[in-house]
Scaffold this motif. Structure first.
Motif, mmCIF file in Angstrom:
data_model
loop_
_atom_site.group_PDB
_atom_site.id
_atom_site.type_symbol
_atom_site.label_atom_id
_atom_site.label_comp_id
_atom_site.label_asym_id
_atom_site.label_seq_id
_atom_site.Cartn_x
_atom_site.Cartn_y
_atom_site.Cartn_z
ATOM 1 N N UNK A 208 -2.079 2.450 4.489
ATOM 2 C CA UNK A 208 -2.129 2.903 6.142
ATOM 3 C C UNK A 208 -2.792 4.241 6.121
ATOM 4 N N UNK A 209 -2.596 5.310 5.279
ATOM 5 C CA UNK A 209 -3.088 6.476 5.231
ATOM 6 C C UNK A 209 -4.510 6.460 4.854
ATOM 7 N N UNK A 210 -5.022 5.551 4.001
ATOM 8 C CA UNK A 210 -6.398 5.403 3.232
ATOM 9 C C UNK A 210 -7.120 4.676 4.443
ATOM 10 N N UNK A 211 -6.637 3.507 5.343
ATOM 11 C CA UNK A 211 -7.575 3.110 6.307
ATOM 12 C C UNK A 211 -7.860 4.141 7.434
ATOM 13 N N UNK A 212 -6.761 5.102 7.410
ATOM 14 C CA UNK A 212 -6.946 6.165 8.612
ATOM 15 C C UNK A 212 -7.035 7.491 8.126
ATOM 16 N N UNK A 213 -7.801 7.804 6.911
ATOM 17 C CA UNK A 213 -7.915 8.843 6.516
ATOM 18 C C UNK A 213 -8.823 10.044 7.170
ATOM 19 N N UNK A 214 -9.815 9.361 7.971
ATOM 20 C CA UNK A 214 -10.650 10.238 8.632
ATOM 21 C C UNK A 214 -10.059 10.999 9.860
ATOM 22 N N UNK A 215 -8.759 10.100 10.715
ATOM 23 C CA UNK A 215 -7.969 10.439 11.576
ATOM 24 C C UNK A 215 -7.296 11.550 11.165
ATOM 25 N N UNK A 216 -6.685 11.009 10.098
ATOM 26 C CA UNK A 216 -5.495 12.038 9.580
ATOM 27 C C UNK A 216 -6.099 13.352 8.769
ATOM 28 N N UNK A 217 -7.270 13.339 8.623
ATOM 29 C CA UNK A 217 -7.861 14.429 7.533
ATOM 30 C C UNK A 217 -7.063 14.686 6.442
ATOM 31 N N UNK A 218 -6.909 13.391 5.778
ATOM 32 C CA UNK A 218 -6.095 13.590 4.405
ATOM 33 C C UNK A 218 -6.547 12.397 3.551
ATOM 34 N N UNK A 219 -6.674 12.943 2.272
ATOM 35 C CA UNK A 219 -6.645 11.881 1.312
ATOM 36 C C UNK A 219 -5.675 11.702 0.478
ATOM 37 N N UNK A 220 -4.917 10.673 0.850
ATOM 38 C CA UNK A 220 -3.452 10.341 0.280
ATOM 39 C C UNK A 220 -3.356 10.301 -1.358
ATOM 40 N N UNK A 221 -4.589 10.021 -2.025
ATOM 41 C CA UNK A 221 -4.596 10.101 -3.542
ATOM 42 C C UNK A 221 -4.713 11.294 -4.185
ATOM 43 N N UNK A 222 -5.087 12.362 -3.108
ATOM 44 C CA UNK A 222 -4.806 13.758 -3.779
ATOM 45 C C UNK A 222 -3.979 14.702 -3.255
ATOM 46 N N UNK A 223 -3.025 14.001 -2.207
ATOM 47 C CA UNK A 223 -1.950 14.986 -1.711
ATOM 48 C C UNK A 223 -0.688 14.664 -2.540
ATOM 49 N N UNK A 224 0.284 15.608 -2.400
ATOM 50 C CA UNK A 224 1.560 15.555 -3.131
ATOM 51 C C UNK A 224 2.697 15.160 -1.902
ATOM 52 N N UNK A 225 3.342 14.070 -2.246
ATOM 53 C CA UNK A 225 4.574 13.673 -1.229
ATOM 54 C C UNK A 225 5.967 13.883 -1.569
ATOM 55 N N UNK A 226 6.381 14.872 -0.704
ATOM 56 C CA UNK A 226 7.720 15.464 -0.962
ATOM 57 C C UNK A 226 8.901 14.724 -0.043
ATOM 58 N N UNK A 227 9.791 14.285 -0.762
ATOM 59 C CA UNK A 227 10.937 13.231 -0.431
ATOM 60 C C UNK A 227 12.304 13.964 -0.632
ATOM 61 N N UNK A 228 13.103 13.749 0.338
ATOM 62 C CA UNK A 228 14.367 14.301 0.184
ATOM 63 C C UNK A 228 15.287 12.973 -0.133
ATOM 64 N N UNK A 229 15.948 13.300 -1.006
ATOM 65 C CA UNK A 229 17.042 12.441 -1.603
ATOM 66 C C UNK A 229 18.181 12.771 -1.493
ATOM 67 N N UNK A 230 19.434 11.895 -0.859
ATOM 68 C CA UNK A 230 20.537 12.518 -0.319
ATOM 69 C C UNK A 230 21.951 11.769 -1.306
ATOM 70 N N UNK A 231 22.619 12.416 -1.597
ATOM 71 C CA UNK A 231 23.769 11.737 -2.396
ATOM 72 C C UNK A 231 25.020 11.904 -1.593
ATOM 73 N N UNK A 232 25.646 10.660 -1.114
ATOM 74 C CA UNK A 232 26.795 11.114 -0.159
ATOM 75 C C UNK A 232 27.943 11.403 -0.826
ATOM 76 N N UNK A 233 28.857 12.367 -0.487
ATOM 77 C CA UNK A 233 29.979 12.639 -1.388
ATOM 78 C C UNK A 233 30.998 13.044 -0.097
ATOM 79 N N UNK A 234 32.365 12.976 -0.540
ATOM 80 C CA UNK A 234 33.472 12.897 0.266
ATOM 81 C C UNK A 234 33.458 14.260 0.984
ATOM 82 N N UNK A 235 34.047 14.190 2.431
ATOM 83 C CA UNK A 235 34.234 15.561 2.914
ATOM 84 C C UNK A 235 35.549 15.918 3.513
ATOM 85 N N UNK A 236 35.764 17.228 3.454
ATOM 86 C CA UNK A 236 37.192 17.659 3.926
ATOM 87 C C UNK A 236 37.509 17.191 5.432
ATOM 88 N N UNK A 237 36.415 16.886 6.190
ATOM 89 C CA UNK A 237 36.496 16.645 7.364
ATOM 90 C C UNK A 237 35.685 15.326 7.596
#
Length: 636
Positions: free
Chosen positions: A566-595
């Motif tokens: 999708x980003x490649x198809x719309x690279x001109x609008x987004x002004x980004x080459x997705x194949x040259x960008x770095x993608x940062x993704x958060x990964x969450x680990x669920x743990x028990x809570x005191x509340x």
């Protein structure tokens, strides 16, 4: 962020073109092979079980009454309710409970919470059907060998198991390829049904009188309420597969399914049921297995072979519907992300879900070895389908009134008729619960509970993430201050679910590395309540200043969210080459809570589902070489 996953070839566009399904011979043949297998094999056991429920007698009153009930049940529930009425409720061509739920929820108003639970329960009951249909269909066919030679009796269960393993093994090729393979077989099957029934019908044409509904009413008066409900529970077996017609609509389209039904399937079914009735009236001993005894002499063995193929195909109808339903549920956030493979670049609805396929295989084989006969499985069959049909009636009535703007004076009588039929069949199947009907009800209770736990857990995780979040506007404004993080070259893409706070992955990157890229795209991927979107609707961009942009990327719930394409198809609008960008993704680990906000029994279930969900980079088809994952713990 949307909870879903789909995979496709790297060259595929972000969504296949949503071309309409024309009424073509190839599509009609494919639909015949995939959609009608379940209901098309009901004659193998439905009439037999109905006579058995009636006491095993083959009197004219019983046979005519049972045939009349079967015929009018098929006409009212399958032809009138599903093929004519329910199939109007397509969501851009998609059918099934989840698709219908996505139409009904926005117009349900204050009934949304209740309707959501009802819809999830209906989807789960369909899964119960998807588990039982392959087992009972294949077992009933292999049992036909016993009519030819009793020697095979000890081997029925192992043979059925081998056949089923083969069925699940070929699912990866997709319903389109399977349909083209199975279509000619099912064409031969329905022709055989019609000819076999017609041969016996011509010998006793008086059985045509059973098409008069007065014979059904006369039997009800003759048999009494208790016996009638028992018989209706078995008559309902003739309707199993009706829900699959709607669930599989996205695979082949409404037009081909309707033409197939009225031109081929319905006439063949009616002729076969009438032929079985004629046979039993001529030879009452044939009531023990009227379907296979339609074929005499040398015809029996080839008939058993064709029946075995047809029952394998019958299982395909519910499996295809189950895959489509899972895909929609993932995209709508009802279940964790799973691997969903698009098996066609032309028909968006044709998908394959490996984890679901093999889970179903394990359960189906367990049912075969546990129940060991189609008679025993008949007790587990019916209650799931009847419950799912009831849910469909409630949902489509909501859509008719709230979305189509039908007046209440029209909706209530129509929906009331169908609801009365559904509840009658639900009541008629209640007596089966102790003998096996408990199984689909267990599935229908456990699956919605897991879906609701998942939805609640995700809501808690999003809330926890937002507790210490920094306002995005404040963060961007602070980039010009002397103590601002160092700006580094190139483009970073951060996936985010909110547009007002700093994404957790960006906050972690600043905290640990102290840098912000010169060009930052905050990418928000959402799933809409429509199956597909055009490319013109795909992307919306907001400039935030200081090199930051907010990119809204939208997909329909029947599309594969291929972010890179999708980003490649719309690279001109987004002004980004997705194949040259770095993608940062958060990964969450669920743990028990005191509340804790999840109870002690819910938290491990949510954690298990979260651990086994497909990772975001795989879900969004982002190459591993371009991904940077930053992990954090989330207290539940």
């Amino acid at each position: 962020m949307s909870e879903g996953t789909m995979t496709s070839s790297a060259e595929a566009i972000s969504t296949p073109a949503a071309a309409p399904h024309p009424i073509q011979s190839a599509l009609m043949l494919g639909a015949l092979g995939v959609v009608f297998g379940d209901i098309g094999t009901s004659p193998i056991y439905a009439f037999r079980e109905s006579l058995k429920a009636a006491g095993g007698t083959a009197t004219e009153t019983t046979v005519y009454g049972v045939l009349s009930m079967v015929f009018w049940a098929v006409i009212l529930v399958v032809a009138l309710k599903y093929v004519i009425f329910v199939m109007r409720a397509d969501n851009q061509g998609e059918g099934g409970t989840m698709s219908l739920l996505s139409l009904a929820l926005p117009v349900a108003r204050r009934f949304q919470p209740a309707l959501l639970i009802v819809g999830l329960a209906g989807a789960s009951l369909f899964f119960g059907d998807a588990m039982i249909t392959p087992a009972i269909s294949v077992l009933s066919a292999i049992e036909g060998l016993q009519v030819a030679t009793p020697v095979v009796a000890p081997y029925v269960v192992p043979i059925a198991a081998l056949v089923l393993v083969g069925l699940f093994a070929i699912q990866r090729y997709g319903s389109g390829h399977v349909g083209s393979l199975f279509g000619p077989v099912m064409a031969a099957w329905f022709l055989t049904l019609a000819l076999a029934g017609l041969a016996h019908l011509l010998q006793r044409p008086g059985v045509l009188l059973a098409l008069d509904p007065r014979y059904a009413l006369a039997y009800v008066a003759h048999a009494g309420g208790a016996t009638t409900f028992t018989v209706l529970g078995s008559v309902f077996l003739a309707l199993t597969g009706g829900e699959a017609l709607y669930a599989d609509m996205g695979h082949f389209g409404r037009g081909p399914i309707r033409v197939d039904w009225f031109a081929f399937v319905l006439p063949a079914l009616v002729l076969n049921y009438l032929g079985q009735g004629a046979l039993v009236l001529t030879d009452p001993a044939a009531a023990a297995n009227p379907f296979f005894l339609l074929f005499s002499g040398w015809l029996l063995v080839p008939a058993v072979g064709l029946t075995t193929l047809a029952t394998v195909i019958a299982s395909q109808a519910v499996l295809s519907g189950a895959f489509a339903l899972v895909q929609q549920a993932i995209q709508l956030g009802a279940i964790p992300r799973l691997e969903v493979r698009q098996t066609s670049d032309e028909a968006v609805g044709q998908v394959y879900v490996p984890q679901v396929n093999w889970l179903l295989a394990i359960v189906v084989l367990g049912l075969v070895f546990g129940f060991r006969s189609s008679d025993a499985l008949a007790n587990a069959y019916g209650i799931a389908v009847a419950g799912d049909m009831t849910v469909t009636t409630l949902l489509v009535a909501t859509v008719a009134h709230g979305l189509w703007r039908w007046p209440a004076a029209l909706v209530f009588p129509v929906a009331g008729l169908f609801l009365a039929l559904d509840l009658t069949f639900v009541t008629a199947n209640v007596h089966k619960i102790p003998a096996g009907g408990w199984f689909p009800l267990l599935v229908g209770a456990v699956a919605p509970a897991l879906m609701l736990i998942w939805r609640k857990g995700r809501a808690i995780a999003f809330a926890r993430r937002a507790e210490n979040a920094v306002a995005l506007s404040d963060f961007i404004a602070g980039l010009d201050k002397p103590d601002a993080p160092v700006r580094m070259c190139c483009t970073a893409v951060y996936l985010t679910t909110r547009t007002d706070v700093v994404p957790s992955a960006l906050a972690l990157n600043v905290r640990h590395n102290g840098v912000v890229h010169e060009r930052v795209l905050l990418l928000r991927v959402t799933t809409e309540r429509v199956p597909r979107l055009t490319e013109a609707e795909r992307v919306r961009i907001e400039a935030l200043g200081s090199g930051f942009s907010l990119v809204h990327l939208r997909f329909g719930f029947a599309e594969k969210p291929d972010v890179m394409t999708a980003l490649r198809l719309h690279s001109a609008e987004v002004d980004c080459d997705p194949d040259a960008a770095s993608f940062f993704i958060g990964r969450e680990k669920p743990v028990p809570s005191l509340r804790p906000e999840l109870s002690q029994w819910q938290e491990p279930l949510y954690a298990f589902m979260a651990r086994n969900a497909v990772r975001s980079p795989d879900y969004y088809r982002i190459p591993p070489a371009r991904v940077v994952e930053l992990g954090t713990q989330v207290e539940m």
